[in-house]
Design a protein around this motif. Structure first.
Motif, PDB file in Angstrom:
ATOM      1  N   LEU A   1      -9.039   8.260   5.641  1.00  9.88           N
ATOM      2  CA  LEU A   1     -10.249   8.725   6.321  1.00  9.88           C
ATOM      3  C   LEU A   1     -11.487   8.060   5.749  1.00  9.88           C
ATOM      4  N   SER A   2     -11.503   7.821   4.436  1.00  6.42           N
ATOM      5  CA  SER A   2     -12.691   7.226   3.812  1.00  6.42           C
ATOM      6  C   SER A   2     -12.866   5.770   4.211  1.00  6.42           C
ATOM      7  N   THR A   3     -11.746   5.031   4.331  1.00  3.73           N
ATOM      8  CA  THR A   3     -11.828   3.590   4.639  1.00  3.73           C
ATOM      9  C   THR A   3     -11.626   3.285   6.110  1.00  3.73           C
ATOM     10  N   GLY A   4     -11.038   4.239   6.829  1.00  2.00           N
ATOM     11  CA  GLY A   4     -10.729   3.964   8.236  1.00  2.00           C
ATOM     12  C   GLY A   4      -9.495   3.095   8.390  1.00  2.00           C
ATOM     13  N   LYS A   5      -8.816   2.795   7.280  1.00  2.26           N
ATOM     14  CA  LYS A   5      -7.635   1.930   7.314  1.00  2.26           C
ATOM     15  C   LYS A   5      -6.409   2.718   6.855  1.00  2.26           C
ATOM     16  N   LYS A   6      -5.298   2.481   7.530  1.00  2.00           N
ATOM     17  CA  LYS A   6      -4.065   3.121   7.083  1.00  2.00           C
ATOM     18  C   LYS A   6      -3.338   2.275   6.058  1.00  2.00           C
ATOM     19  N   LEU A   7      -3.797   1.019   5.897  1.00  2.00           N
ATOM     20  CA  LEU A   7      -3.214   0.136   4.891  1.00  2.00           C
ATOM     21  C   LEU A   7      -4.282  -0.179   3.864  1.00  2.00           C
ATOM     22  N   ASN A   8      -4.154   0.389   2.665  1.00  4.95           N
ATOM     23  CA  ASN A   8      -5.141   0.152   1.614  1.00  4.95           C
ATOM     24  C   ASN A   8      -4.560  -0.619   0.438  1.00  4.95           C
ATOM     25  N   LYS A   9      -3.268  -0.727   0.371  1.00  9.59           N
ATOM     26  CA  LYS A   9      -2.619  -1.527  -0.672  1.00  9.59           C
ATOM     27  C   LYS A   9      -1.267  -1.986  -0.142  1.00  9.59           C
ATOM     28  N   PRO A  10      -0.756  -3.084  -0.665  1.00  9.26           N
ATOM     29  CA  PRO A  10       0.493  -3.653  -0.125  1.00  9.26           C
ATOM     30  C   PRO A  10       1.646  -2.671  -0.091  1.00  9.26           C
ATOM     31  N   SER A  11       1.710  -1.750  -1.059  1.00  8.90           N
ATOM     32  CA  SER A  11       2.839  -0.828  -1.097  1.00  8.90           C
ATOM     33  C   SER A  11       2.805   0.199   0.033  1.00  8.90           C
ATOM     34  N   ASP A  12       1.659   0.328   0.734  1.00  9.16           N
ATOM     35  CA  ASP A  12       1.600   1.287   1.841  1.00  9.16           C
ATOM     36  C   ASP A  12       2.626   0.934   2.918  1.00  9.16           C
ATOM     37  N   ASP A  13       2.710  -0.372   3.241  1.00  9.41           N
ATOM     38  CA  ASP A  13       3.670  -0.857   4.245  1.00  9.41           C
ATOM     39  C   ASP A  13       3.689  -2.387   4.134  1.00  9.41           C
ATOM     40  N   PRO A  14       4.553  -2.937   3.287  1.00  4.95           N
ATOM     41  CA  PRO A  14       4.531  -4.391   3.039  1.00  4.95           C
ATOM     42  C   PRO A  14       4.588  -5.242   4.299  1.00  4.95           C
ATOM     43  N   VAL A  15       5.429  -4.878   5.241  1.00  3.73           N
ATOM     44  CA  VAL A  15       5.555  -5.685   6.460  1.00  3.73           C
ATOM     45  C   VAL A  15       4.259  -5.657   7.266  1.00  3.73           C
ATOM     46  N   SER A  16       3.686  -4.462   7.433  1.00  2.00           N
ATOM     47  CA  SER A  16       2.441  -4.349   8.199  1.00  2.00           C
ATOM     48  C   SER A  16       1.284  -5.038   7.481  1.00  2.00           C
ATOM     49  N   VAL A  17       1.268  -4.946   6.142  1.00  4.17           N
ATOM     50  CA  VAL A  17       0.208  -5.628   5.392  1.00  4.17           C
ATOM     51  C   VAL A  17       0.281  -7.134   5.610  1.00  4.17           C
ATOM     52  N   TYR A  18       1.508  -7.676   5.615  1.00  4.09           N
ATOM     53  CA  TYR A  18       1.680  -9.113   5.863  1.00  4.09           C
ATOM     54  C   TYR A  18       1.182  -9.475   7.267  1.00  4.09           C
ATOM     55  N   GLN A  19       1.523  -8.637   8.255  1.00  7.17           N
ATOM     56  CA  GLN A  19       1.076  -8.909   9.626  1.00  7.17           C
ATOM     57  C   GLN A  19      -0.447  -8.828   9.726  1.00  7.17           C
ATOM     58  N   ALA A  20      -1.031  -7.837   9.038  1.00  7.99           N
ATOM     59  CA  ALA A  20      -2.489  -7.689   9.078  1.00  7.99           C
ATOM     60  C   ALA A  20      -3.168  -8.911   8.458  1.00  7.99           C
ATOM     61  N   MET A  21      -2.613  -9.417   7.362  1.00  6.57           N
ATOM     62  CA  MET A  21      -3.186 -10.604   6.717  1.00  6.57           C
ATOM     63  C   MET A  21      -3.107 -11.805   7.660  1.00  6.57           C
ATOM     64  N   ALA A  22      -2.005 -11.944   8.366  1.00  6.95           N
ATOM     65  CA  ALA A  22      -1.850 -13.057   9.308  1.00  6.95           C
ATOM     66  C   ALA A  22      -2.865 -12.938  10.441  1.00  6.95           C
ATOM     67  N   HIS A  23      -3.029 -11.711  10.982  1.00  6.98           N
ATOM     68  CA  HIS A  23      -4.004 -11.512  12.066  1.00  6.98           C
ATOM     69  C   HIS A  23      -5.429 -11.791  11.574  1.00  6.98           C
ATOM     70  N   ARG A  24      -5.735 -11.323  10.347  1.00  9.95           N
ATOM     71  CA  ARG A  24      -7.081 -11.532   9.822  1.00  9.95           C
ATOM     72  C   ARG A  24      -7.358 -13.024   9.616  1.00  9.95           C
ATOM     73  N   SER A  25      -6.347 -13.756   9.142  1.00 11.09           N
ATOM     74  CA  SER A  25      -6.490 -15.202   8.968  1.00 11.09           C
ATOM     75  C   SER A  25      -6.744 -15.877  10.317  1.00 11.09           C
ATOM     76  N   ASN A  26      -6.043 -15.403  11.354  1.00 10.23           N
ATOM     77  CA  ASN A  26      -6.247 -15.965  12.696  1.00 10.23           C
ATOM     78  C   ASN A  26      -7.656 -15.708  13.193  1.00 10.23           C
ATOM     79  N   VAL A  27      -8.172 -14.503  12.913  1.00  4.49           N
ATOM     80  CA  VAL A  27      -9.533 -14.169  13.352  1.00  4.49           C
ATOM     81  C   VAL A  27     -10.557 -15.094  12.684  1.00  4.49           C
ATOM     82  N   VAL A  28     -10.394 -15.306  11.383  1.00  2.84           N
ATOM     83  CA  VAL A  28     -11.313 -16.205  10.660  1.00  2.84           C
ATOM     84  C   VAL A  28     -11.242 -17.618  11.230  1.00  2.84           C
ATOM     85  N   GLU A  29     -10.023 -18.054  11.526  1.00 11.60           N
ATOM     86  CA  GLU A  29      -9.832 -19.399  12.088  1.00 11.60           C
ATOM     87  C   GLU A  29     -10.485 -19.515  13.454  1.00 11.60           C
TER      88      GLU A  29
END
Length: 293
Positions: A32-60
């Motif tokens: 609730l404080s961050t608005g994110k359900k993923l705050n550290k890699p251990s929350d959901d490693p697969v989803s964190v990896y996907q989020a990093m890939a999407h974020r990299s695409n957005v920057v690109e």
């Protein structure tokens, strides 16, 4: 054989359960404080990896958009410059036709000559058009002023300027300045303007109508190429906008918390936590119960 349950075991189990409850409460409060359900890699490693890939695409994509906008500005400035050259050539043609009718007085011929001189200087300024601190008609050598005392001069191998607007996608934004200005302003010798002015002195400028028309055709050909590049750049920008929206939606879906769901889970966990505290208060020593109250 039944296992004997001691007060110490009850206390230890109660503390262990309370600790897990605190961890769950901390999880939902962080979401609730961050608005994110993923705050550290251990929350959901697969989803964190996907989020990093999407974020990299957005920057690109954002960088490609900046490139496309810069390239479009370059093309628009080039098109405006060529439009001015076109207008100048039309005016020069009118003046040459006027000077060829054989009825002009010396003062009229002087005025025509003076205007063509001004138009020549104006085309020279257009040849030195810049965007920022870059000369747009100098090829890749954008720091060198192409038009000076010796006429229009750039390296034979001036090169083309291209903007990267996607993976392995380049769009040309420059035009060959020599094709446009060398004939008008002169490369190694006099250009068309100077030769027309010389012929005005001799009273026979009409021979230059064909050359002016050829120069107009050259400029129009370059403008057609510029227009095609402009259309493509605008299409690329539109596509990048759509791709950016889609990628951000995927990123949001992957990492953003569902606020309504998270609040519901938090309230449920608070109730569980209160129940655990209440149960613990009944099994531990009165002194600790007083503390909990």
């Amino acid at each position: 054989m039944s296992v004997r349950v001691t007060q110490t075991m009850l206390n230890r189990n109660m503390l262990s359960n309370l600790n897990r409850s605190y961890q769950v409460l901390d999880k939902y409060q962080n979401q609730l404080s961050t608005g994110k359900k993923l705050n550290k890699p251990s929350d959901d490693p697969v989803s964190v990896y996907q989020a990093m890939a999407h974020r990299s695409n957005v920057v690109e994509i954002e960088q490609y958009k900046r490139n496309a906008k810069d390239g479009l500005s370059w093309i628009e400035v080039t098109d405006e410059a060529l439009d001015q050259v076109t207008n100048v050539l039309h005016r020069v043609r009118e003046l040459v036709v006027l000077a060829s009718n054989g009825t002009n007085e010396d003062t009229s011929m002087g005025a025509i000559k003076a205007e063509i001189e001004q138009l020549r200087d104006h085309v020279g300024e257009i040849a030195n058009t810049t965007i920022g601190d870059k000369y747009i008609f100098s090829g890749t050598d954008t720091k060198e002023r192409p038009y000076g005392e010796n006429g229009f001069s750039i390296d034979d191998d001036a090169g083309e300027i291209e903007w990267e607007v996607g993976q392995q996608s380049m769009i040309k934004v420059s035009v060959n300045g020599s094709n446009i200005f060398s004939g008008l302003l002169g490369g190694s010798g006099e250009g068309m303007f100077d030769e027309i002015l010389n012929d005005l002195e001799n009273g026979n400028p009409g021979n230059w109508l064909g050359e002016i028309d050829e120069q107009l055709d050259t400029v129009l050909t370059e403008r057609a190429s510029v227009g095609a590049n402009m259309n493509r750049m605008e299409l690329v920008l539109s596509r990048l906008d759509q791709v950016e929206i889609t990628t951000k939606k995927l990123l949001s879906k992957t990492e953003d918390a569902d606020i309504a769901e998270t609040i519901t889970e938090l309230i449920t966990q608070e109730n569980v936590h209160r129940a655990a505290l209440s149960a613990g208060a009944r099994i531990i020593q009165p002194s600790l119960v007083d503390f909990l109250r």
